[in-house]
Structure formats: C-alpha cells, structure tokens
Design a protein around this motif. Sequence first.
Motif, mmCIF file in Angstrom:
data_model
loop_
_atom_site.group_PDB
_atom_site.id
_atom_site.type_symbol
_atom_site.label_atom_id
_atom_site.label_comp_id
_atom_site.label_asym_id
_atom_site.label_seq_id
_atom_site.Cartn_x
_atom_site.Cartn_y
_atom_site.Cartn_z
ATOM 1 N N PRO A 12 4.705 78.205 44.209
ATOM 2 C CA PRO A 12 5.615 78.619 43.139
ATOM 3 C C PRO A 12 5.557 77.644 41.963
ATOM 4 O O PRO A 12 5.240 76.476 42.145
ATOM 5 C CB PRO A 12 6.980 78.587 43.824
ATOM 6 C CG PRO A 12 6.828 77.641 44.967
ATOM 7 C CD PRO A 12 5.398 77.756 45.402
ATOM 8 N N ALA A 13 5.843 78.152 40.778
ATOM 9 C CA ALA A 13 5.827 77.322 39.579
ATOM 10 C C ALA A 13 6.952 77.740 38.646
ATOM 11 O O ALA A 13 7.337 78.910 38.610
ATOM 12 C CB ALA A 13 4.489 77.469 38.859
ATOM 13 N N LEU A 14 7.464 76.787 37.918
ATOM 14 C CA LEU A 14 8.476 77.045 36.900
ATOM 15 C C LEU A 14 7.812 76.877 35.545
ATOM 16 O O LEU A 14 7.226 75.835 35.263
ATOM 17 C CB LEU A 14 9.643 76.062 37.034
ATOM 18 C CG LEU A 14 10.675 76.083 35.907
ATOM 19 C CD1 LEU A 14 11.391 77.436 35.885
ATOM 20 C CD2 LEU A 14 11.652 74.947 36.072
ATOM 21 N N VAL A 15 7.875 77.893 34.714
ATOM 22 C CA VAL A 15 7.314 77.834 33.372
ATOM 23 C C VAL A 15 8.468 77.962 32.393
ATOM 24 O O VAL A 15 9.169 78.968 32.382
ATOM 25 C CB VAL A 15 6.286 78.968 33.128
ATOM 26 C CG1 VAL A 15 5.744 78.902 31.710
ATOM 27 C CG2 VAL A 15 5.167 78.892 34.145
ATOM 28 N N ALA A 63 4.715 81.606 27.232
ATOM 29 C CA ALA A 63 5.137 81.221 28.583
ATOM 30 C C ALA A 63 4.896 82.364 29.574
ATOM 31 O O ALA A 63 4.472 82.129 30.705
ATOM 32 C CB ALA A 63 6.603 80.811 28.577
ATOM 33 N N VAL A 64 5.153 83.579 29.152
ATOM 34 C CA VAL A 64 4.906 84.730 30.022
ATOM 35 C C VAL A 64 3.423 84.839 30.347
ATOM 36 O O VAL A 64 3.026 85.084 31.493
ATOM 37 C CB VAL A 64 5.434 86.035 29.376
ATOM 38 C CG1 VAL A 64 4.955 87.267 30.126
ATOM 39 C CG2 VAL A 64 6.951 86.013 29.302
ATOM 40 N N VAL A 68 1.217 82.383 30.380
ATOM 41 C CA VAL A 68 0.886 81.283 31.289
ATOM 42 C C VAL A 68 1.312 81.631 32.703
ATOM 43 O O VAL A 68 0.583 81.429 33.663
ATOM 44 C CB VAL A 68 1.545 79.965 30.823
ATOM 45 C CG1 VAL A 68 1.454 78.889 31.895
ATOM 46 C CG2 VAL A 68 0.896 79.482 29.522
ATOM 47 N N HIS A 69 2.507 82.198 32.847
ATOM 48 C CA HIS A 69 3.013 82.578 34.168
ATOM 49 C C HIS A 69 2.109 83.607 34.821
ATOM 50 O O HIS A 69 1.796 83.514 36.002
ATOM 51 C CB HIS A 69 4.438 83.101 34.049
ATOM 52 C CG HIS A 69 5.053 83.462 35.360
ATOM 53 N ND1 HIS A 69 5.031 84.735 35.844
ATOM 54 C CD2 HIS A 69 5.672 82.694 36.286
ATOM 55 C CE1 HIS A 69 5.627 84.754 37.027
ATOM 56 N NE2 HIS A 69 6.024 83.523 37.306
ATOM 57 N N ARG A 70 1.672 84.592 34.049
ATOM 58 C CA ARG A 70 0.788 85.638 34.595
ATOM 59 C C ARG A 70 -0.547 85.059 35.043
ATOM 60 O O ARG A 70 -1.134 85.499 36.033
ATOM 61 C CB ARG A 70 0.560 86.723 33.559
ATOM 62 C CG ARG A 70 1.744 87.628 33.387
ATOM 63 C CD ARG A 70 1.409 88.782 32.449
ATOM 64 N NE ARG A 70 2.616 89.529 32.165
ATOM 65 C CZ ARG A 70 2.978 89.965 30.974
ATOM 66 N NH1 ARG A 70 2.197 89.730 29.932
ATOM 67 N NH2 ARG A 70 4.093 90.623 30.809
#
Length: 111
Positions: free
Chosen positions: A87-90, A105-106, A108-110
Amino acid sequence: RRTLDDLAAWAWRTAVGPLLAELAPAGRPPRLVLVPMGALGVVPWHAAWTGTGRRRYALQEAEFSYAASARLYCESAARAPATGTGPALVVGDPTGDLPGAGEEAVAVHRA
C-alpha cells in the motif's frame, strides 16, 4: 525573488557548474545525492543556473536527490529495493491550491 535568483546563480558558479564539468557524460545524466548542512540547506542547488539569455539549469544536466543526513542516506541505500506491491499514500494537493497537482497525484497512484 531577485535574491533567490542571485543565490541560484552563485550556486552554479561556486559548486554546481564546476562539479558537473568534472562528471563525464556516461550516456545518461549524473545522479547526485546532496546532504547540505547548516546554511547550505537553504540553497536550491538543483535550481542553480548559468547562461546569458537562455538559462541552463542544473536539474536539466543531472538528477538531484537530497538526504537529511549522510547516515540516513547510507542506511537507505543499504536496504533492499522496494517491490512496489504494498500500500502507498499519495498526497498531491492537501490544501487544494495547486492547479493540476490533484490530477498528477491520481496518475501517480494509478501507475
């Protein structure tokens, strides 16, 4: 702003320019990890610039990273590489005032 501009020009003349001149091109930009201490911690080394008319910035010539301390950098470098499967928090735009940062940020999350 003028003071910051002068500081970045000074950073190129005194350190970044001579350093980059010593690093021979090896097919890719050199990777530098800086551990600035004291007053040198406020110098934007990656934003150092040179040139008249069209500027050339340090971050166009090399990849810059910063470490809080040499000990912390060495400890981090000795760790096994992350697998990227956990898991990661962006955090991209916590205050809502950075145009485009939320979309970035979205993405990067994808990825």
